[in-house]
Write an enzyme that holds these catalytic residues in place. Structure first.
Site, PDB file in Angstrom:
ATOM      1  N   HIS A  74      22.619 -87.318 -96.291  1.00 41.82           N
ATOM      2  CA  HIS A  74      21.560 -88.172 -95.720  1.00 41.82           C
ATOM      3  C   HIS A  74      21.546 -89.548 -96.385  1.00 41.82           C
ATOM      4  O   HIS A  74      20.482 -90.131 -96.602  1.00 41.82           O
ATOM      5  CB  HIS A  74      20.179 -87.530 -95.859  1.00 41.82           C
ATOM      6  CG  HIS A  74      20.013 -86.249 -95.094  1.00 41.82           C
ATOM      7  ND1 HIS A  74      19.483 -86.190 -93.834  1.00 41.82           N
ATOM      8  CD2 HIS A  74      20.321 -84.963 -95.424  1.00 41.82           C
ATOM      9  CE1 HIS A  74      19.458 -84.923 -93.423  1.00 41.82           C
ATOM     10  NE2 HIS A  74      19.967 -84.157 -94.365  1.00 41.82           N
ATOM     11  N   ASN A 147      14.685 -81.981 -89.744  1.00 39.30           N
ATOM     12  CA  ASN A 147      15.851 -82.502 -89.018  1.00 39.30           C
ATOM     13  C   ASN A 147      15.513 -82.619 -87.539  1.00 39.30           C
ATOM     14  O   ASN A 147      14.493 -82.086 -87.092  1.00 39.30           O
ATOM     15  CB  ASN A 147      17.042 -81.546 -89.160  1.00 39.30           C
ATOM     16  CG  ASN A 147      17.793 -81.743 -90.465  1.00 39.30           C
ATOM     17  OD1 ASN A 147      17.650 -82.758 -91.143  1.00 39.30           O
ATOM     18  ND2 ASN A 147      18.611 -80.768 -90.817  1.00 39.30           N
ATOM     19  N   HIS A 338      10.939 -83.815-101.000  1.00 39.40           N
ATOM     20  CA  HIS A 338      11.197 -82.486-101.578  1.00 39.40           C
ATOM     21  C   HIS A 338      10.390 -81.434-100.803  1.00 39.40           C
ATOM     22  O   HIS A 338       9.153 -81.539-100.765  1.00 39.40           O
ATOM     23  CB  HIS A 338      10.775 -82.505-103.053  1.00 39.40           C
ATOM     24  CG  HIS A 338      10.998 -81.218-103.761  1.00 39.40           C
ATOM     25  ND1 HIS A 338      11.857 -80.249-103.309  1.00 39.40           N
ATOM     26  CD2 HIS A 338      10.480 -80.733-104.911  1.00 39.40           C
ATOM     27  CE1 HIS A 338      11.848 -79.235-104.145  1.00 39.40           C
ATOM     28  NE2 HIS A 338      11.025 -79.497-105.118  1.00 39.40           N
TER      29      HIS A 338
HETATM   30 FE1  HDD Z   1      18.469 -81.260 -97.401  1.00 41.78          FE
HETATM   31  C1  HDD Z   1      18.282 -84.510 -98.329  1.00 41.78           C
HETATM   32  C2  HDD Z   1      16.774 -81.980 -94.474  1.00 41.78           C
HETATM   33  C3  HDD Z   1      19.013 -78.066 -96.280  1.00 41.78           C
HETATM   34  C4  HDD Z   1      19.779 -80.474-100.382  1.00 41.78           C
HETATM   35  N1  HDD Z   1      17.694 -82.924 -96.556  1.00 41.78           N
HETATM   36  C5  HDD Z   1      17.719 -84.174 -97.107  1.00 41.78           C
HETATM   37  C6  HDD Z   1      17.080 -85.096 -96.222  1.00 41.78           C
HETATM   38  C7  HDD Z   1      16.666 -84.376 -95.128  1.00 41.78           C
HETATM   39  C8  HDD Z   1      17.041 -83.011 -95.351  1.00 41.78           C
HETATM   40  C9  HDD Z   1      15.927 -84.922 -93.921  1.00 41.78           C
HETATM   41  C10 HDD Z   1      16.927 -86.586 -96.452  1.00 41.78           C
HETATM   42  C11 HDD Z   1      15.670 -86.879 -97.188  1.00 41.78           C
HETATM   43  C12 HDD Z   1      15.523 -88.371 -97.372  1.00 41.78           C
HETATM   44  O1  HDD Z   1      15.403 -89.074 -96.351  1.00 41.78           O
HETATM   45  O2  HDD Z   1      15.510 -88.800 -98.518  1.00 41.78           O
HETATM   46  N2  HDD Z   1      18.048 -80.251 -95.689  1.00 41.78           N
HETATM   47  C13 HDD Z   1      17.261 -80.693 -94.659  1.00 41.78           C
HETATM   48  C14 HDD Z   1      16.998 -79.596 -93.754  1.00 41.78           C
HETATM   49  C15 HDD Z   1      17.639 -78.501 -94.259  1.00 41.78           C
HETATM   50  C16 HDD Z   1      18.290 -78.902 -95.480  1.00 41.78           C
HETATM   51  C17 HDD Z   1      16.131 -79.690 -92.506  1.00 41.78           C
HETATM   52  C18 HDD Z   1      17.702 -77.104 -93.729  1.00 41.78           C
HETATM   53  C19 HDD Z   1      16.782 -76.566 -93.027  1.00 41.78           C
HETATM   54  N3  HDD Z   1      19.284 -79.590 -98.175  1.00 41.78           N
HETATM   55  C20 HDD Z   1      19.386 -78.358 -97.576  1.00 41.78           C
HETATM   56  C21 HDD Z   1      19.898 -77.395 -98.525  1.00 41.78           C
HETATM   57  C22 HDD Z   1      20.104 -78.068 -99.705  1.00 41.78           C
HETATM   58  C23 HDD Z   1      19.718 -79.439 -99.462  1.00 41.78           C
HETATM   59  C24 HDD Z   1      20.138 -75.932 -98.228  1.00 41.78           C
HETATM   60  C25 HDD Z   1      20.616 -77.577-101.022  1.00 41.78           C
HETATM   61  C26 HDD Z   1      20.598 -76.369-101.433  1.00 41.78           C
HETATM   62  N4  HDD Z   1      19.015 -82.322 -99.027  1.00 41.78           N
HETATM   63  C27 HDD Z   1      19.495 -81.770-100.173  1.00 41.78           C
HETATM   64  C28 HDD Z   1      19.661 -82.776-101.287  1.00 41.78           C
HETATM   65  C29 HDD Z   1      19.152 -84.081-100.621  1.00 41.78           C
HETATM   66  C30 HDD Z   1      18.818 -83.633 -99.211  1.00 41.78           C
HETATM   67  C31 HDD Z   1      20.991 -82.798-101.921  1.00 41.78           C
HETATM   68  C32 HDD Z   1      20.046 -85.310-100.698  1.00 41.78           C
HETATM   69  C33 HDD Z   1      19.159 -86.440-101.075  1.00 41.78           C
HETATM   70  C34 HDD Z   1      17.893 -85.834-101.397  1.00 41.78           C
HETATM   71  O3  HDD Z   1      17.958 -84.498-101.239  1.00 41.78           O
HETATM   72  O4  HDD Z   1      16.906 -86.411-101.782  1.00 41.78           O
HETATM   73  O5  HDD Z   1      18.909 -82.409-102.380  1.00 41.78           O
END
Ligand code: HDD
Length: 713
Positions: A74, A147, A338
Site C-alpha cells: 500500500h 479494501n 492499525h
Molecule cells: Fe494490510 C497496510 C488493508 C491484510 C500488513 N493494509 C494496509 C493498508 C490497508 C490494508 C488499506 C494501508 C494502510 C494505509 O493507508 O496506511 N491488509 C488490509 C486488508 C487486509 C490486510 C483489508 C485483509 C483483510 N495486512 C494484511 C495482513 C498483514 C498486513 C494479513 C500482515 C500480517 N498491511 C500490513 C502492513 C501495512 C499494511 C505491512 C503496510 C503499511 C502499514 O501496514 O501501515 O503492516
C-alpha cells in the site's frame, strides 16, 4: 492563506501544528533569520566552501534524510479529511459512542492506496485498492483498515509475507512494477486454492476503478459488536459510494497509466477542491452470536463474504470527504493505521488473518516512522489527550509533568488512574477459549471454490468477458507453461467454460488438478475433501455485479467538448448549462491552446489541445456544432487526432454526442459503421439530444455493445 473549511476537534488540533509561510522571513531550523539562501560560505569568491557554514550543513543534512521507507504494501496512496455522520443508532448492538447517537459527527482521515506498486507507480494498475479510515472518536482512534474487495487471498496471516513477495517485483531483476502479471504471483496463486475467490475479484473490473470515489470499501473480516448488556453480534462493514461502483476498461487503464499516471489522485483532489465531496454510506451486516454456525462457510474465514441476500446491509451513516490535506507527507504519508485501534463496543474475532494483522501494523510503523512515538505525529494523535506512563524514545513530543512514570505509584497520587468500564475503560470481550496447541487449519475453511463460483455466476456477460480477458492477459505473461496449466486447472473448479476459454488462449489444456495440498488439515482425506466441493447456498448475488450499481447520476463526470474556431456558441452554452446543472464538469479540447473564437464573436479558452490529452481522461465527448469549426477539425493536421478521440471513446463504450454539421467527422469515424441502435451515440437528428446524452453518461458505458463496437473499429 488556505482556509480550513473543517471545523471540528481534529481540524482544530491540526491547526496548532500548521505553519503558514506568507509574509514570513526565511529562517534556519533554530529560528535564525537567513540573509543569503543563494550562496554557500566560501574562502574567497572562487575558494572552497567552509565547514563552518552551518546554514549549508543544516539544509543539506535535512535534505539527505528527508525520505522514509515507503510502506511495504500500500505504498502509493491518496488521502483526505472528512467526517462520518451517524444516521441510524446501533445502540442495540454496540456501545461504541460514535455509532450510537444519531446525528453525531466524527472527524475522519481516509487513505486510499494500491497494494503492490511502489510510491511512484501508476494509479491504474490492476490491483486491490486500500480504503483505510481513521475515525477520531471521543473514545480514542478507531481504524477500519479496509479494501475495495470484501475477501482476501489467504486465510492465515502466516502466508502474508509469501503472498506479498510473490506479487511484488521479482527479487532478481525487480520486474515488474505494480503488476500481478508475472511468474511468481501466479506460481503462488496456482498452489493456493483458497485465493481463487479473491482472484475472481482481482481479475474483475473492480481492480481498475474509474475513480476512488466510485468504489466500495469492505472491512473484510467479521468483527464483533458488543452492546451495553454485553450481547455480541458479528459485524461486517461496507462502504457504498453514492456515485455508484464504476470501472474503466483494461485497454483504457493501460493508456491512462501513460497519459496521466496520477489519474485517481488528481480526480480525488480536484473533486474535493471543487466542492464535489465524495460520499459513501456506511453499512453493516449484523449476525447474532448464536447464529455463527448458520452459514455454509465459516464466518472467521476471510476468503468468504456474507451474501447480502442472506444478511442484508443496513445503512447507518455517511462518510464525506471534504478537505484535502495541507501537506502530503505530514498527513497522507505519516498517517499510521492499525486494525488493532479499536474502541469499547468493538472487538476482534479469531479470524487467523486478522489475528496476525494485529501484530503487523504497529511493528511496521516502527521501521517506517522510526519510533514508538509515531502516535504523537499530528495526523495520528487522538483528539482526547493521551495519559500513560510510557516515556522517552526518539522524537518524544509530549512533556509529561511529575515524578512518577510507573503504576502503581503514591508519589503521583496514583495517576493516571485506570478507568472503570462505566467510565469508558476498555475491556476485551470475554470469550471462553480452549483447545490443543495446534498448527493446523479448521476443516470449516476447506471449501475454496463455492464463493468463487458465486462471484463469477453473479457477473453480467460483459463483466464475465472482461474477467476472462484479464486472466488471459495476466497469464499470457507467465513464462512457465506448468504454472498456466495449474491456474487453468483451478479455474475448472469454478466454471468449465471460463477455464476452457482461458486455456485456449494460453495454449494449454484444461486438466483436472490433483487436490493442491497447501491448506489441507493433516488428518484430512483429500478425496473426501474434494467431494465436498460444493455449490454455494446463494447461487447469484445482485450486489456482486457492477451492472446493478447506481446509474442515475452524472455528478462529477468529465465531458470533453471538442471544438475549433467558428463553433456554434448557443448550443455549447445550452449543453454546458444542462450538464453542469446535473453536476457534470466540461472541459474544452481544441486544435491548440489559443482561444477559440465562436460564431458569436466570444472567445473560449481551451484546457487541452488535441495532442495533449486522450479520450481516456473523459467520461463522454461532445463534438461541437458549427460548419467552420468542423472544416477546421477536418483539416489534415487535426482530423487524425479528432478521429482518434472519437474512435477511442467509441471502443471504450462511452457516450458520444455529434452536434449539428459534424456529419463529415461522424462519417469518417468508426461510429458510422454501427449496424444497430446504440444508446450511447447521440446525433444531430435526435429529439431531445441533451437529455439522451445525459442519460447515456449516467449509464457509465454501453458495455453490452462492446463486442459490436470493437469488431467495427
Ligand atoms: Fe494490510 C497496510 C488493508 C491484510 C500488513 N493494509 C494496509 C493498508 C490497508 C490494508 C488499506 C494501508 C494502510 C494505509 O493507508 O496506511 N491488509 C488490509 C486488508 C487486509 C490486510 C483489508 C485483509 C483483510 N495486512 C494484511 C495482513 C498483514 C498486513 C494479513 C500482515 C500480517 N498491511 C500490513 C502492513 C501495512 C499494511 C505491512 C503496510 C503499511 C502499514 O501496514 O501501515 O503492516
Amino acid at each position: 492563506m488556505k482556509t480550513n473549511e473543517q471545523n471540528n476537534e481534529k481540524a482544530d488540533q491540526l491547526k496548532w501544528h500548521t505553519t503558514y509561510n506568507e509574509n514570513e522571513k526565511l529562517t534556519t531550523n533554530q529560528g535564525l533569520k537567513i540573509n543569503n539562501n543563494q550562496d554557500s560560505l566560501k574562502a574567497g569568491e572562487r575558494g572552497p566552501t567552509l565547514l563552518e557554514d552551518f546554514i549549508l550543513r543544516e539544509k543539506i543534512t535535512h535534505f539527505d534524510h528527508e525520505r522514509i521507507p515507503e510502506r511495504v504494501v500500500h505504498a502509493r496512496g491518496s488521502g483526505a479529511h472528512g467526517v462520518f455522520k451517524l444516521t441510524k443508532s446501533l445502540k442495540n448492538y454496540t456501545k461504541a459512542k460514535f455509532l450510537t447517537e444519531v446525528g453525531k459527527e466524527t472527524p475522519v482521515f481516509v487513505r486510499f492506496s494500491t497494494v503492490a506498486g511502489s510510491k511512484g507507480s501508476t494509479d491504474l494498475a490492476r490491483d486491490v485498492r486500500g480504503f483505510a479510515v481513521k475515525f477520531y472518536t471521543e473514545e480514542g482512534n478507531y481504524d477500519l483498515v479496509a479494501n475495495n474487495m470484501p475477501v482476501f487471498f489467504i486465510q492465515d496471516a502466516i502466508k502474508f509475507p509469501d503472498l506479498v513477495h510473490a506479487v511484488k517485483p521479482e527479487p532478481d531483476n525487480e520486474i515488474p512494477q505494480a503488476a500481478s502479471a508475472h511468474d511468481t504471483f501466479w506460481d503462488f496463486i496456482s498452489l493456493m486454492p483458497e485465493s481463487m475467490h479473491m482472484i475472481m475479484w482481482l481479475m474483475s473490473d473492480r481492480a481498475i476503478p474509474r475513480s476512488l470515489r466510485m468504489m466500495e470499501g469492505f472491512g473484510v473480516h467479521s468483527f464483533k459488536f458488543i452492546n451495553d448488556e454485553g450481547k455480541v453480534h458479528f459485524v461486517k462493514f461496507h462502504f457504498k459510494p453514492r456515485l455508484g461502483v464504476h470501472s474503466v476498461a483494461w485497454n483504457e487503464a493501460q493508456t491512462i497509466s501513460g497519459v496521466d499516471p496520477d489519474f485517481h489522485k488528481r480526480d480525488l483532489w480536484e473533486a474535493i477542491e471543487n466542492g464535489d465531496y465524495p460520499e459513501w454510506d456506511l453499512g453493516v451486516q449484523l449476525i447474532p452470536e448464536e447464529d455463527e454456525d448458520r452459514f455454509d462457510f465459516d464466518l472467521l474465514d476471510p476468503t468468504k463474504l456474507v451474501p447480502e441476500e442472506e444478511v442484508p446491509v443496513e445503512l447507518v451513516g455517511t462518510l464525506t470527504l471534504n478537505r484535502n490535506p495541507d501537506n502530503f507527507f505530514a498527513e497522507t504519508e505519516q498517517i499510521a493505521f492499525h486494525p488493532g485501534h479499536i474502541v469499547p463496543g468493538i472487538d476482534f474475532t479469531n479470524d487467523p488473518l486478522l489475528q496476525g494483522r494485529l501484530f503487523s501494523y504497529t511493528d511496521t510503523q516502527l521501521s517506517r516512522l522510526g519510533s514508538p512515538n509515531f502516535h504523537e505525529i499530528p495526523i495520528n494523535r487522538s483528539i482526547n489527550t493521551v495519559h500513560n506512563n510510557q516515556r522517552d524514545g526518539h522524537m518524544r513530543q509530549q512533556i509529561v509533568k511529575g515524578k512518577s512514570s510507573y503504576d502503581p505509584n503514591s508519589i503521583g497520587m496514583g495517576c493516571p488512574f485506570q478507568a472503570m468500564m462505566s467510565e469508558g475503560g476498555f475491556t476485551s470481550h470475554e470469550e471462553r477459549v480452549s483447545g490443543a496447541k495446534i498448527r493446523q487449519r479448521s476443516k470449516s475453511f476447506v471449501d475454496h471454490y463455492s464463493q468463487a463460483k458465486l462471484f463469477y455466476n453473479s457477473q453480467s456477460t460483459p463483466e464475465k468477458i472482461h474477467l476472462q480477458n484479464a486472466l488471459i492477459f495476466e497469464l499470457s505473461k507467465v513464462t512457465h507453461p506448468k504454472i498456466r496449466e495449474r491456474v487453468v486447472g483451478q479455474l475448472g473448479y469454478i466454471d468449465m467454460f471460463l477455464a476452457w476459454r482461458v486455456a485456449e488462449k494460453l495454449g494449454v489444456e484444461v486438466k483436472q488438478l490433483e487436490w493442491p495440498n497447501q491448506s489441507i488439515p493433516a488428518d484430512a482425506d483429500p478425496i473426501e475433501l474434494q467431494s465436498q466441493e460444493r455449490e454455494p447456498n446463494t447461487k447469484v448475488s445482485d450486489a456482486l455485479s457492477m451492472k446493478n450499481t447506481v446509474k442515475n447520476t452524472i455528478k462529477t463526470r468529465k465531458i470533453g467538448f471538442i471544438m475549433a474556431n467558428g463553433v456554434e456558441a448557443g448550443t455549447i452554452y445550452d449543453l454546458k448549462e444542462k450538464l453542469e446543472k446535473e453536476g457534470a464538469k466540461t472541459e474544452i479540447i481544441a486544435p491548440s491552446l489559443a482561444p477559440v473564437r465562436t460564431n458569436d464573436g466570444t472567445d473560449l479558452i481551451p484546457k487541452h489541445s488535441l495532442t495533449s490529452i486522450r479520450s481516456v481522461c473523459f467520461d463522454a465527448l461532445y463534438i461541437c456544432a458549427g460548419e467552420d469549426a468542423v472544416k477546421e477539425l477536418m483539416a489534415p493536421d487535426n482530423k487524425q487526432h479528432v478521429l482518434h478521440f472519437i474512435n477511442e471513446a467509441y471502443k471504450h463504450c462511452k457516450a458520444i454526442y455529434f452536434g449539428e454539421n459534424t456529419e463529415p467527422l461522424y462519417q469518417s469515424s468508426n461510429v458510422a459503421l454501427r449496424k444497430h441502435e446504440d444508446p450511447g451515440i447521440i446525433t444531430w437528428d435526435d429529439q431531445n439530444p441533451a437529455d439522451k446524452f445525459i442519460n447515456a453518461i449516467a449509464q457509465h458505458r454501453v458495455w453490452d455493445l462492446e463486442l459490436e463496437r470493437n469488431t467495427q473499429s
